[in-house]
Enzyme design. Structure first.
Site, PDB file in Angstrom:
ATOM      1  N   CYS A   1     -15.326 -84.440  37.401  1.00  0.00           N
ATOM      2  CA  CYS A   1     -14.929 -85.324  38.598  1.00  0.00           C
ATOM      3  C   CYS A   1     -15.395 -85.081  39.546  1.00  0.00           C
ATOM      4  O   CYS A   1     -15.806 -83.435  39.808  1.00  0.00           O
ATOM      5  CB  CYS A   1     -13.472 -84.168  37.995  1.00  0.00           C
ATOM      6  SG  CYS A   1     -12.456 -84.811  39.293  1.00  0.00           S
TER       7      CYS A   1
ATOM      8  N   CYS B   1     -12.139 -92.062  43.363  1.00  0.00           N
ATOM      9  CA  CYS B   1     -12.996 -91.624  42.752  1.00  0.00           C
ATOM     10  C   CYS B   1     -14.260 -91.068  42.559  1.00  0.00           C
ATOM     11  O   CYS B   1     -15.105 -91.663  42.383  1.00  0.00           O
ATOM     12  CB  CYS B   1     -12.696 -92.343  41.046  1.00  0.00           C
ATOM     13  SG  CYS B   1     -13.261 -91.994  39.541  1.00  0.00           S
TER      14      CYS B   1
HETATM   15  N1  LIG Z   1     -11.437 -88.511  39.868  1.00  0.00           N
HETATM   16  C1  LIG Z   1     -12.214 -88.531  39.664  1.00  0.00           C
HETATM   17  C2  LIG Z   1     -12.856 -89.239  38.550  1.00  0.00           C
HETATM   18  C3  LIG Z   1     -12.370 -88.106  36.846  1.00  0.00           C
HETATM   19  C4  LIG Z   1     -12.719 -88.870  35.619  1.00  0.00           C
HETATM   20  C5  LIG Z   1     -11.563 -88.625  34.137  1.00  0.00           C
HETATM   21  N2  LIG Z   1     -10.780 -90.177  34.914  1.00  0.00           N
HETATM   22  C6  LIG Z   1     -12.577 -89.021  32.961  1.00  0.00           C
HETATM   23  O1  LIG Z   1     -13.370 -89.511  33.106  1.00  0.00           O
HETATM   24  O2  LIG Z   1     -11.922 -88.964  32.227  1.00  0.00           O
HETATM   25  C7  LIG Z   1     -14.058 -88.151  39.785  1.00  0.00           C
HETATM   26  O3  LIG Z   1     -13.579 -87.670  41.373  1.00  0.00           O
HETATM   27  O4  LIG Z   1     -15.564 -87.942  39.276  1.00  0.00           O
END
Ligand SMILES: N[C@H](CCC[C@H](N)C(=O)O)C(=O)O
Length: 305
Positions: free
Chosen positions: A76, A224
């Site tokens: 993350c 993300c």
């Molecule tokens: N918000 C996160 C990603 C979370 C990943 C998650 N959703 C998964 O791979 O299950 C980021 O900034 O990289």
């Protein structure tokens, strides 16, 4: 309550993060606690970053990552920047090495408050992303959605940044697609045995692009970080951009961008961007019961000499 631990409500470009201090303890933040915290509008989050005592020599902490559906994530990006800001504020240190289930992450807080995280090497091998079918060239895999002869989205690039990502290239505004509808279908498509984070990316120049992501285990989020890395690497790999890209995250709030540098020297992907503290409290990692710390009002109350 003896079982309570400190946490901070933070965000990275609007990606909602709870940083939970589990140092000095052997238990974990449970899936039940995560689901309860996610259901409460005040603590609703996209990821929990639980900071544990280090497990490996030379690291500062082990970080356990949970999505708001209670599932685990291996990476993350936005959350890692939040962890850096929280520990930097506590210790005055600027340089950190963390361990996650996906490996070692180095990070640094800069003078201007932005934070760089070395997200490691991208993985392109279909078995390790993982994909359910053999694709020798993961720059473009067979997957489409919409009418068979006029797909709305098709032929994504696939990559693991520690966690699985599919990046669909679009030539219209990323906000004009019904990602809330397509996201769940693509996240759970049988081609992704561990599900996947689904990103729409519009390349706007050799050095800029705009992204929007449907996250595995979290749905539509405002930003993300690992997806921005996945999109930047995939753009460079398919000849759409160079290796250093400013990624404008379309739904970020506050608006902002992440600079992604896929370093030639060692193949590592370095993500740079902001993190923001909102408020702090304490929570029970087993049940998710929580309490907000009393606000310290500047100039109010009794003066502390
Ligand atoms: N918000 C996160 C990603 C979370 C990943 C998650 N959703 C998964 O791979 O299950 C980021 O900034 O990289």
């Amino acid at each position: 309550m003896a079982d309570m631990v400190a946490f901070a409500k933070m965000n990275g470009l609007g990606n909602k993060i709870l940083v939970v201090d589990m140092r000095g303890r052997n238990d974990r933040v449970t899936a039940e606690a995560a689901i309860a915290l996610a259901a409460d509008p005040e603590t609703a989050f996209d990821q929990i970053m639980a900071i544990h005592d280090p497990k490996a020599h030379g690291t500062d902490a082990f970080i356990d990552i949970l999505n708001c559906d209670g599932s685990k994530a291996q990476a993350c990006g936005n959350g890692t920047r939040c962890v850096v800001q929280a520990i930097a504020a506590e210790t005055g240190r600027k340089v950190f090495t963390f361990q996650t289930v996906a490996g070692i992450l180095n990070a640094v807080e800069h003078e201007d408050g932005t934070i760089s995280v070395d997200m490691g090497r991208p993985v392109f091998d279909w078995k390790r992303i993982p994909l359910a079918e053999e694709f020798h060239d993961t720059r473009r895999i067979e997957l489409q959605i919409g009418p068979i002869d006029a797909p709305v989205l098709h032929s994504p690039s696939a990559v693991s940044m520690g966690n699985p990502h599919a990046v669909f290239w679009v030539d219209r505004d990323v906000m004009s697609y019904d990602l809330a509808r397509f996201g769940p279908l693509l996240e759970n498509h049988p081609i992704f045995p561990e599900r996947a984070n689904i990103t729409l990316a519009q390349v706007t120049s050799r050095t800029t692009m705009t992204t929007r992501t449907w996250e595995r285990g979290a749905g539509l989020t405002l930003a993300c970080g690992s997806a921005a890395c996945a999109a930047a690497v995939s753009a460079a790999r398919t000849g759409r951009t160079g290796r250093k890209v400013d990624v404008h995250v379309a739904s970020a709030n506050p608006p902002g961008l992440l600079t992604i540098d896929w370093r030639e020297s060692d193949d590592h992907v370095v993500m740079t961007g902001p993190a923001e503290w909102e408020w702090s409290g304490t929570l029970d990692p087993a049940s998710g019961a929580w309490q907000r710390d009393a606000e310290i009002v500047a100039g109010g109350g009794a003066a502390v000499p």
